[in-house]
Scaffold this motif. Structure first.
Motif, mmCIF file in Angstrom:
data_model
loop_
_atom_site.group_PDB
_atom_site.id
_atom_site.type_symbol
_atom_site.label_atom_id
_atom_site.label_comp_id
_atom_site.label_asym_id
_atom_site.label_seq_id
_atom_site.Cartn_x
_atom_site.Cartn_y
_atom_site.Cartn_z
ATOM 1 N N ARG A 1 -36.809 24.641 -26.974
ATOM 2 C CA ARG A 1 -38.172 24.337 -26.545
ATOM 3 C C ARG A 1 -39.124 24.732 -27.659
ATOM 4 O O ARG A 1 -39.409 25.905 -27.871
ATOM 5 N N ARG B 1 -38.461 19.284 -25.798
ATOM 6 C CA ARG B 1 -37.395 20.008 -25.126
ATOM 7 C C ARG B 1 -36.136 19.150 -25.158
ATOM 8 O O ARG B 1 -36.157 17.975 -24.823
ATOM 9 N N ALA C 1 -35.485 29.036 -20.314
ATOM 10 C CA ALA C 1 -34.684 28.043 -21.026
ATOM 11 C C ALA C 1 -33.214 28.183 -20.659
ATOM 12 O O ALA C 1 -32.692 29.285 -20.485
#
Length: 476
Positions: free
Chosen positions: A192, A197, A186
């Motif tokens: 997420r 997302r 990430a």
């Protein structure tokens, strides 16, 4: 009362029978048969399985025939799901020898373990102009920080909605769907969770943002609100064209879940319900829960009962509480109609792991608890019983053990050499289920070996239960 996994059957019993509904007119557009055929041909799959929710099964035959004609692969339709319809049913697909699964309709977007999957959500009608108008009414301040989420069936229209809102609202962030495991780590400020997302450029964390949800009220919205319980929510229902500020009492819902955590602390026998066989990581979390319960001094039983309902779980009265290992969307099971409460793996960790404290962040995805995940907390070292801090149940008022014992010793490898049996020793194991059975006055059908006279076999009834042949003759 309907549960997250299966209805109570009353609607099906009372529904009047009629002619089968005709398939939708635009099969290719609604079910994206061109993209599905390209997926099958690109993967070289010779046999694929189609999974539909109940409300879309009427089009299954037409979609399967169209896909077979365009791809040349053998197509099977999964008539019923092993667990929730939002999860990819890899078990049923493997039974028919499928090499890939095409999942239609709403989905929880949980990553799968084995088979390649193509999600086709469908495109439910959405008035983008009306949705943008409701957004402006709910957020008149143009500098508002808002994250826009949507149900998967409206994801196709989020690009058009973004084009209308972003010129007016510079701090609006639109989420993207994530099917399967996201590639790479990430990025800073990226969130997420729950198959979504999005990246927040400004500081302050997610709690400084509001959330606007496009979709009907349901499990997905409740899941979002509990997970991000510090964010104010509003929603737009495309079916009614109305928007509103969500007034779900999140604090009351969390208080209910924390009460179940206290019930889990009091429990001595825990039933681990296997609510999925396809979500990646379910075997690891089962092993983690067994180890946690063993160190907490609780006896556990692993149960695979398919779609749980009150009647099934009532067959295990010796179990004090159940923990459901399922996808994030189906893990919040309303257990008010059940004989025993049903908790999530995160709630069981709150009850049994002294190192995990309640921080206000609620987790529904069990994969977040595994080693290496964002919310994993190591089990603390064992504490001798004499040094353990006493704990009192807030429900019963009784003393209870709240410390973890030593981890189980590694079992030595089995030996192939012969050993003399010690006739003076007997191995006995105390089983809560056996002890509970002993305390019951009725224990089921008794064998009564040697007490029942031997008789010849006789022919039984013939026909179906509603009208046996003998009964029909007597009535006539």
């Amino acid at each position: 009362m309907a549960t997250a996994f299966s209805p109570d059957g009353q609607a099906a019993l009372r529904r009047a029978l009629g002619p089968a509904p005709a398939p939708r007119g635009d099969i290719d557009g609604c079910y994206e048969t061109g993209r599905a055929a390209a997926f099958v041909r690109g993967g070289g799959f010779r046999k694929v399985a189609l999974q539909f929710p109940d409300q879309l099964l009427q089009d299954a035959v037409a979609v399967a025939a169209r896909l077979e004609a365009e791809s040349g692969a053998e197509v099977s339709v999964l008539g019923d799901t092993t667990y929730g319809s939002c999860c990819v049913d890899e078990v049923a697909a493997e039974h028919v020898g499928a090499e890939a699964v095409l999942h239609y309709g709403p989905a929880c977007l949980s990553p799968c373990r084995k088979l390649p999957v193509l999600h086709i959500f469908g495109q439910q009608p959405l008035d983008v102009g009306r949705c943008a108008e409701v957004f402006r009414e709910l957020y008149p301040e143009r500098q508002s920080r808002v994250v826009v989420l949507s149900d998967v069936v409206y994801a196709y229209a989020m690009g058009e909605l973004e084009q209308q809102l972003c010129p007016e609202y510079p701090n609006v962030v639109f989420s993207q769907l994530v099917c399967g495991e996201p590639p790479g780590p990430a990025l800073p400020g990226e969130v997420r969770q729950l198959g979504r997302r999005f990246r927040l450029e400004a500081g302050g964390g997610l709690q400084a943002w509001a959330v606007f949800y496009v979709g009907a009220e349901g499990l997905a919205l409740t899941n979002f609100m509990l997970t991000w319980n510090r964010c104010p929510f509003s929603s737009f229902d495309p079916a009614t064209g109305q928007g509103r500020r969500e007034t779900l009492n999140v604090n009351r819902a969390l208080m209910r879940r924390l009460y179940l955590v206290e019930r889990a602390r009091d429990a001595r026998v825990v039933g681990v319900l296997v609510g999925t066989l396809g979500v990646a990581g379910y075997l690891e979390v089962l092993q983690h829960l067994r180890q946690l319960l063993r160190r907490a001094g609780k006896r556990s039983y692993t149960l695979a009962v398919g779609k749980p309902n009150p009647a099934k779980l009532a067959n295990f009265p010796e179990v004090d509480i159940f923990v459901l290992v399922a996808c994030a969307q189906n893990s919040l099971l309303d257990s008010s109609d059940f004989y025993r409460p049903v908790v999530t793996p995160y709630e069981l960790e709150l009850a049994c792991n002294p190192a995990r404290e309640w921080t206000g962040n609620y987790l529904t995805d069990f994969r977040d608890l595994l080693p290496g995940a964002c919310a994993h907390v190591e089990l603390p070292p064992a504490v001798p019983a004499a040094e353990a801090v006493p704990d009192v149940s807030l429900i019963t008022g009784e003393m209870r053990a709240a410390h973890l014992g030593d981890p189980p010793a590694a079992q030595p490898p089995p030996s192939t050499s012969l050993a003399c049996r010690d006739q003076t020793r007997a191995l006995a194991e105390i089983s809560p289920a056996a002890s509970f059975l002993e305390s019951r006055s009725w224990r089921g059908l008794e064998q009564q070996l040697g007490q029942t006279p031997v008789s010849k076999a006789v022919q039984g009834r013939r026909g179906i239960a509603i009208a046996y042949e003998e009964e029909g003759g007597e009535q006539s």
